[in-house]
Scaffold this motif. Structure first.
Motif, PDB file in Angstrom:
ATOM      1  N   LEU A 257     -44.551 -13.937 -42.116  1.00 54.26           N
ATOM      2  CA  LEU A 257     -45.954 -13.954 -41.709  1.00 54.26           C
ATOM      3  C   LEU A 257     -46.814 -14.665 -42.741  1.00 54.26           C
ATOM      4  O   LEU A 257     -47.675 -15.495 -42.395  1.00 54.26           O
ATOM      5  CB  LEU A 257     -46.445 -12.519 -41.502  1.00 54.26           C
ATOM      6  N   LEU A 258     -46.574 -14.376 -44.010  1.00 51.54           N
ATOM      7  CA  LEU A 258     -47.360 -14.999 -45.073  1.00 51.54           C
ATOM      8  C   LEU A 258     -47.055 -16.486 -45.184  1.00 51.54           C
ATOM      9  O   LEU A 258     -47.977 -17.309 -45.324  1.00 51.54           O
ATOM     10  CB  LEU A 258     -47.064 -14.301 -46.403  1.00 51.54           C
ATOM     11  N   SER A 259     -45.775 -16.863 -45.114  1.00 57.74           N
ATOM     12  CA  SER A 259     -45.417 -18.284 -45.234  1.00 57.74           C
ATOM     13  C   SER A 259     -45.941 -19.074 -44.040  1.00 57.74           C
ATOM     14  O   SER A 259     -46.403 -20.210 -44.185  1.00 57.74           O
ATOM     15  CB  SER A 259     -43.903 -18.444 -45.351  1.00 57.74           C
ATOM     16  N   GLY A 260     -45.860 -18.474 -42.844  1.00 58.70           N
ATOM     17  CA  GLY A 260     -46.382 -19.159 -41.661  1.00 58.70           C
ATOM     18  C   GLY A 260     -47.877 -19.366 -41.746  1.00 58.70           C
ATOM     19  O   GLY A 260     -48.397 -20.429 -41.392  1.00 58.70           O
ATOM     20  N   ILE A 265     -52.327 -23.188 -42.682  1.00 60.82           N
ATOM     21  CA  ILE A 265     -53.600 -23.536 -43.312  1.00 60.82           C
ATOM     22  C   ILE A 265     -53.482 -24.846 -44.089  1.00 60.82           C
ATOM     23  O   ILE A 265     -54.339 -25.734 -43.988  1.00 60.82           O
ATOM     24  CB  ILE A 265     -54.060 -22.391 -44.242  1.00 60.82           C
ATOM     25  N   VAL A 266     -52.404 -24.974 -44.881  1.00 58.21           N
ATOM     26  CA  VAL A 266     -52.215 -26.181 -45.688  1.00 58.21           C
ATOM     27  C   VAL A 266     -52.073 -27.414 -44.803  1.00 58.21           C
ATOM     28  O   VAL A 266     -52.704 -28.460 -45.042  1.00 58.21           O
ATOM     29  CB  VAL A 266     -50.977 -26.024 -46.600  1.00 58.21           C
ATOM     30  N   GLU A 267     -51.237 -27.337 -43.774  1.00 61.62           N
ATOM     31  CA  GLU A 267     -51.033 -28.477 -42.873  1.00 61.62           C
ATOM     32  C   GLU A 267     -52.325 -28.856 -42.158  1.00 61.62           C
ATOM     33  O   GLU A 267     -52.632 -30.045 -41.995  1.00 61.62           O
ATOM     34  CB  GLU A 267     -49.954 -28.138 -41.849  1.00 61.62           C
ATOM     35  N   HIS A 268     -53.075 -27.862 -41.744  1.00 57.55           N
ATOM     36  CA  HIS A 268     -54.335 -28.147 -41.051  1.00 57.55           C
ATOM     37  C   HIS A 268     -55.319 -28.856 -41.968  1.00 57.55           C
ATOM     38  O   HIS A 268     -55.949 -29.850 -41.577  1.00 57.55           O
ATOM     39  CB  HIS A 268     -54.952 -26.844 -40.537  1.00 57.55           C
ATOM     40  N   LEU A 269     -55.452 -28.361 -43.206  1.00 57.85           N
ATOM     41  CA  LEU A 269     -56.402 -28.972 -44.141  1.00 57.85           C
ATOM     42  C   LEU A 269     -55.985 -30.391 -44.524  1.00 57.85           C
ATOM     43  O   LEU A 269     -56.831 -31.310 -44.608  1.00 57.85           O
ATOM     44  CB  LEU A 269     -56.516 -28.102 -45.403  1.00 57.85           C
ATOM     45  N   GLN A 270     -54.690 -30.600 -44.753  1.00 55.72           N
ATOM     46  CA  GLN A 270     -54.216 -31.927 -45.133  1.00 55.72           C
ATOM     47  C   GLN A 270     -54.425 -32.935 -44.015  1.00 55.72           C
ATOM     48  O   GLN A 270     -54.895 -34.062 -44.253  1.00 55.72           O
ATOM     49  CB  GLN A 270     -52.725 -31.859 -45.503  1.00 55.72           C
ATOM     50  N   ASN A 271     -54.087 -32.572 -42.795  1.00 56.54           N
ATOM     51  CA  ASN A 271     -54.252 -33.489 -41.670  1.00 56.54           C
ATOM     52  C   ASN A 271     -55.712 -33.681 -41.305  1.00 56.54           C
ATOM     53  O   ASN A 271     -56.111 -34.774 -40.883  1.00 56.54           O
ATOM     54  CB  ASN A 271     -53.471 -32.967 -40.450  1.00 56.54           C
ATOM     55  N   ILE A 285     -43.182 -24.689 -35.747  1.00 62.71           N
ATOM     56  CA  ILE A 285     -42.581 -23.949 -36.872  1.00 62.71           C
ATOM     57  C   ILE A 285     -43.513 -22.850 -37.366  1.00 62.71           C
ATOM     58  O   ILE A 285     -43.085 -21.716 -37.629  1.00 62.71           O
ATOM     59  CB  ILE A 285     -42.243 -24.926 -38.017  1.00 62.71           C
ATOM     60  N   VAL A 286     -44.803 -23.188 -37.462  1.00 61.18           N
ATOM     61  CA  VAL A 286     -45.789 -22.192 -37.917  1.00 61.18           C
ATOM     62  C   VAL A 286     -45.863 -21.016 -36.948  1.00 61.18           C
ATOM     63  O   VAL A 286     -45.816 -19.853 -37.344  1.00 61.18           O
ATOM     64  CB  VAL A 286     -47.176 -22.848 -38.078  1.00 61.18           C
ATOM     65  N   LEU A 287     -45.995 -21.327 -35.660  1.00 62.23           N
ATOM     66  CA  LEU A 287     -46.098 -20.264 -34.652  1.00 62.23           C
ATOM     67  C   LEU A 287     -44.835 -19.416 -34.597  1.00 62.23           C
ATOM     68  O   LEU A 287     -44.899 -18.201 -34.399  1.00 62.23           O
ATOM     69  CB  LEU A 287     -46.388 -20.876 -33.280  1.00 62.23           C
ATOM     70  N   LEU A 288     -43.677 -20.046 -34.788  1.00 67.75           N
ATOM     71  CA  LEU A 288     -42.427 -19.308 -34.765  1.00 67.75           C
ATOM     72  C   LEU A 288     -42.366 -18.325 -35.939  1.00 67.75           C
ATOM     73  O   LEU A 288     -41.955 -17.163 -35.775  1.00 67.75           O
ATOM     74  CB  LEU A 288     -41.247 -20.278 -34.839  1.00 67.75           C
ATOM     75  N   GLN A 289     -42.783 -18.786 -37.113  1.00 68.96           N
ATOM     76  CA  GLN A 289     -42.800 -17.893 -38.274  1.00 68.96           C
ATOM     77  C   GLN A 289     -43.762 -16.724 -38.065  1.00 68.96           C
ATOM     78  O   GLN A 289     -43.431 -15.570 -38.371  1.00 68.96           O
ATOM     79  CB  GLN A 289     -43.200 -18.667 -39.536  1.00 68.96           C
TER      80      GLN A 289
END
Length: 326
Positions: A257-260, A265-271, A285-289
């Motif tokens: 849950l924490l890694s997802g 958050i990181v992927e959203h901010l970078q993109n 991958i995020v939703l699966l985690q």
């Protein structure tokens, strides 16, 4: 040989009610310990001057320790007197001493280690209870369930209790909260020994006495203590004293849950900084985690709720005592 029943009554600002409380205690009780917690009304002195009940003993705390500290002093004295069951009631008349046998019976029968009052069984009796107390108690009950793991109980701050002497001997009395949190702290301490706790239905009694508890002063402290006890309980019961599938669910669920969440958050901010959409594969991958982590944590909660202690520690100790050599 009949069991030795001892009643402990912490006394603070209850001078006008205490004699009636003492008169109502049934003859089945062998000894009554009144603990004057540096009461400004000199309740202890009032008892000595106005009762001739040979069962009554008054002890004086040199300084005010709080209701928990006074109760612990009474508990220690009860153990010195070789009690089998120790009942604790308040001295303000809000607890019907005639119901005392209800608390003793399940412990005497080996069905529970600790019995406590619950004013929420009879809904009609709640008409006399202030709405603020009902709401506050509901919130405290949830927090107490969380910190103790006793998901089957309500009214955690109810001070009408009974405990077996073998269970009482196991508890670290010096570490139990001495003030208004002590009933909830007792439940937490009992849970670390997997003690069986039973709710006993009792009516609500409200007279002209005023409570010494100031809710708004204690609310923050209660919340913080409950959260702290929750962490300790989980560590003690799922990692220190036991490790099972629920422990794995908690660890893996928390990590996923924490890694997802962090990855999302990181992927959203970078993109977003590059004015690019987040790739579909990354979202999957995020939703699966998040989904798997949530399901694992939900499984842990389900395990915790459905594995409330059911085998009294007192009965186990008694069996071991009988069968042990020497």
């Amino acid at each position: 040989m009949p069991e030795k029943i001892i009643v402990v009554i912490p006394c603070f600002r209850c001078r006008d009610q205490i004699l009636d409380v003492l008169d109502d205690i049934p003859d089945t009780v062998h000894h009554i310990i009144c603990v004057d917690d540096a009461c400004p009304e000199e309740t202890g002195k009032h008892i000595l001057e106005n009762t001739d009940d040979p069962r009554v003993e008054v002890r004086f705390n040199p300084e005010n320790l709080g209701v928990g500290g006074a109760t612990m002093a009474g508990y220690r004295r009860g153990l010195e007197l070789a009690a089998d069951i120790v009942v604790k009631i308040d001295g303000d008349g809000q607890m019907d001493a005639a119901l005392l046998d209800r608390f003793i019976a399940p412990i005497s029968a080996g069905e529970a280690d600790y019995a406590k009052g619950n004013r929420f069984y009879d809904l009609s009796a709640l008409d006399a209870m202030p709405a603020t107390r009902i709401l506050g108690n509901a919130a405290l009950s949830f927090l107490a369930k969380l910190s103790s793991g006793y998901w089957n109980i309500m009214d955690p701050t109810n001070g009408y209790t009974a405990i077996s002497a073998p269970m009482l001997k196991l508890l670290p009395l010096d570490r139990i909260d001495q003030r208004y949190f002590f009933e909830s702290d007792m439940l937490f301490r009992l849970s670390t020994f997997r003690a069986v706790v039973l709710d006993v239905p009792i009516p609500s009694i409200y007279r002209d006495e005023s409570s010494n508890l100031v809710i708004h002063r204690e609310a923050t402290g209660f919340f913080c203590r409950h959260i702290g006890r929750t962490g300790k309980r989980i560590f003690y019961n799922y990692f220190l004293r036991n490790f099972n599938i629920a422990s794995l669910n908690l660890v893996l669920g928390s990590v996923l849950l924490l890694s997802g969440l962090c990855m999302g958050i990181v992927e959203h901010l970078q993109n977003a900084a590059l004015n690019l959409p987040t790739p579909t594969g990354v979202l999957v991958i995020v939703l699966l985690q998040l989904f798997v982590g949530f399901e694992l944590l939900l499984s842990f909660v389900n395990f915790d709720v459905t594995h409330v202690p059911s085998r009294p520690v007192t009965r186990t100790l008694a069996r071991h005592t009988v069968t042990s050599p020497g």
